[in-house]
Design an enzyme around this catalytic site. Structure first.
Site, mmCIF file in Angstrom:
data_model
loop_
_atom_site.group_PDB
_atom_site.id
_atom_site.type_symbol
_atom_site.label_atom_id
_atom_site.label_comp_id
_atom_site.label_asym_id
_atom_site.label_seq_id
_atom_site.Cartn_x
_atom_site.Cartn_y
_atom_site.Cartn_z
ATOM 1 N N SER A 251 0.856 -1.188 0.000
ATOM 2 C CA SER A 251 0.000 0.000 0.000
ATOM 3 C C SER A 251 0.891 1.235 0.000
ATOM 4 O O SER A 251 2.116 1.141 0.063
ATOM 5 C CB SER A 251 -0.893 0.007 1.232
ATOM 6 O OG SER A 251 -0.117 0.351 2.367
ATOM 7 N N LYS A 252 0.247 2.379 -0.028
ATOM 8 C CA LYS A 252 0.950 3.664 -0.040
ATOM 9 C C LYS A 252 1.955 3.782 1.107
ATOM 10 O O LYS A 252 2.966 4.462 0.985
ATOM 11 C CB LYS A 252 -0.073 4.809 0.066
ATOM 12 C CG LYS A 252 -0.797 5.084 -1.242
ATOM 13 C CD LYS A 252 -0.298 6.405 -1.856
ATOM 14 C CE LYS A 252 -0.580 6.473 -3.341
ATOM 15 N NZ LYS A 252 -1.997 6.644 -3.647
#
Ligand code: GLU
Length: 481
Positions: A251-252
């Site tokens: 994820s980010k």
């Protein structure tokens, strides 16, 4: 068999590295089997789909060299390959399924469904919705006439189970107790993902559905829908999801996940393809480097691992460096010249291009990301006005600097021929004369000619810069002191 596969991104975000891997595996599988690779746009989410995302996805597919044979912008037998253009077809299938008894009008409200699920859990039964809240079939028409909100649900056969052999995950069994009678057409007559995706897969003659493991639980629904349409289900392959280096879903938090970020950071598409291919598939015998063509030769979907793969940007960076080092000097210059020219704000002259080619082997060794090239060669093509301040104050203003610069200038003034070896001999001689160690003697020279303490190797740099320019820069630094 005529293999037909599809990559079906939803244009609700930029091309994600995980999606790019799915696209790549589809591409490799199609090419390895002489099949057709289709690009479809799953743009049924009107609120979140944008042209910008769509363009980004297509641009990065092209950048990665994953050319599709049929689909969005390319065309083919099936129109635009955008789901938003096919609502009539999805509605038609929904009504066919009602006709043949595979689907029904559903009036159950969200509140009723919640009550159903709560009661099922309390009673120790499966909470999967089984249609028991619906009115008697003879009341359906009048309820619709009254204007009640109505959706269309698929009738999951109960009791029952759906089995299939996943190419990556082997035997899969889903007991229908766990599968809701799912909505295929919402009350506003828009299709759900399950309906649109399955109708397209059937209509486009998709033989293999290769997609992320996040869609695994949708597959029994898609198989049931396919069978209800009277078609043969595709073969399914669900790829494990990508993890960050900490073992959590990518994820980010782990850094950039959009392909555009990697492109902008200076990664090469061939290195990205190579790296993505290795996430879950091995080229065998410790082979880590392979071109798309080599990967096509060897690609084997059944050898793809079901274990989660770790996406590690540092490994990608290493691989990018390998690709850069393996380029010929000519290709390296060709592919980085525009970056250097953008940095300078002008084009390189013919003579400068020769210098660039000359320094290329040294720069290649020290580059992992393309934009680093401009930093390393800038000194060749600019006057040194903007000395890097910390380099300047630390090195040039040190007490020995003046001695070093003077001694270097006098050692080099009469030097002939001007070669890397002769420069090295002269400068090493200068150390002896001045009694300075290599760091104290050479760093001021490096800063004087390159403006910074980081540049390609010193003697080569001087050689390529040329004698008169070297002497001019030494003098200039000396006068500035
Ligand atoms: N559009 C779906 C997604 O972006 C993929 C659909 C599919 O592969 O079936 O997640």
């Amino acid at each position: 068999m005529n293999v037909r596969v599809r990559f079906a991104p939803s244009p609700t975000g930029y091309l994600h590295v995980g999606a790019a891997r799915t696209a790549l595996y589809n591409y490799l599988f199609a090419r390895a089997n002489g099949g057709t690779f289709i690009l479809r746009s799953d743009d049924t989410d009107k609120e979140r789909s944008t042209d910008e995302f769509q363009d980004d996805i297509l641009a990065h597919m092209r950048w990665l060299g994953l050319q599709w044979d049929e689909g969005v912008e390319k065309g083919g037998e099936h129109g635009t390959y955008r789901q938003s253009d096919r609502y009539d077809r999805y509605r038609e299938v929904a009504h066919d399924l009602i006709e043949n008894g595979s689907a029904y009008y559903s009036f159950a409200t969200p509140e009723q469904l919640e009550g159903f699920k709560a009661a099922a859990r309390e009673g120790g039964r499966s909470p999967a919705y089984d249609g028991s809240l619906e009115p008697d079939p003879q009341d359906v028409a009048s309820r619709i006439m009254e204007g009640a909100k109505v959706a269309v649900r698929f009738k999951v056969p109960r009791p029952g189970e759906t089995r299939f052999t996943d190419v990556v995950r082997d035997e899969m069994v889903f007991d229908h107790k766990q599968v809701d009678d799912f909505i295929i057409l919402r009350s506003d007559a828009t299709p759900t993902y399950h309906l649109a995706s399955t109708v397209d897969d059937v209509d486009y003659g998709i033989t293999h559905v290769i997609r992320g493991e996040d869609l695994l639980s949708s597959t029994p629904k898609h198989i049931l829908l396919t069978q209800a349409m009277g078609a043969e289900p595709a073969t399914y392959a669900h790829l494990s999801l990508l993890m960050g280096p900490d073992g959590k879903k990518l994820s980010k938090r782990h850094g950039d996940t959009s392909m555009s970020a990697y492109r902008e950071a200076g990664f090469l598409p061939e290195a990205v393809d190579n790296y993505l291919a290795l996430l879950g598939w091995s080229l065998g015998d410790d082979v880590e480097i392979a071109s798309l063509d080599e990967m096509i030769d060897k690609f084997d979907l059944s050898a793809v691992s079901k274990n989660p793969a770790v996406f590690d940007p540092r490994k990608l960076e290493w691989l990018n460096g390998v690709y850069i080092r393996e380029m010929t000097d000519e290709v390296f210059v060709e592919r980085t010249r525009s970056l250097v020219e953008d940095d300078l704000g002008r084009s390189l002259s013919g003579a400068e291009q020769v210098q660039f080619l000359e320094i290329a082997p040294l720069v290649k060794e020290r580059t992992k990301l393309l934009p680093e090239v401009a930093d390393q060669v800038r000194f060749l093509f600019t006057d040194i006005e903007g000395y890097d301040e910390t380099s300047w104050s630390k090195v040039i203003e040190a007490p020995e600097a003046m001695v070093a610069l003077d001694a270097a200038a006098s050692a080099l003034t009469e030097l002939d021929p001007w070669t890397t070896e002769s420069i090295e001999t002269a400068l090493r001689g200068m150390l002896e004369v001045t009694g300075l160690n290599a760091r104290k003697g050479f760093q001021p020279v490096r800063v004087a000619i390159s403006g910074s303490t980081v540049s390609p190797p010193l003697f080569e740099s001087l050689k390529i810069l040329g004698k008169s320019e070297t002497l001019a820069r030494l003098t200039k630094a000396r006068t500035l002191l």
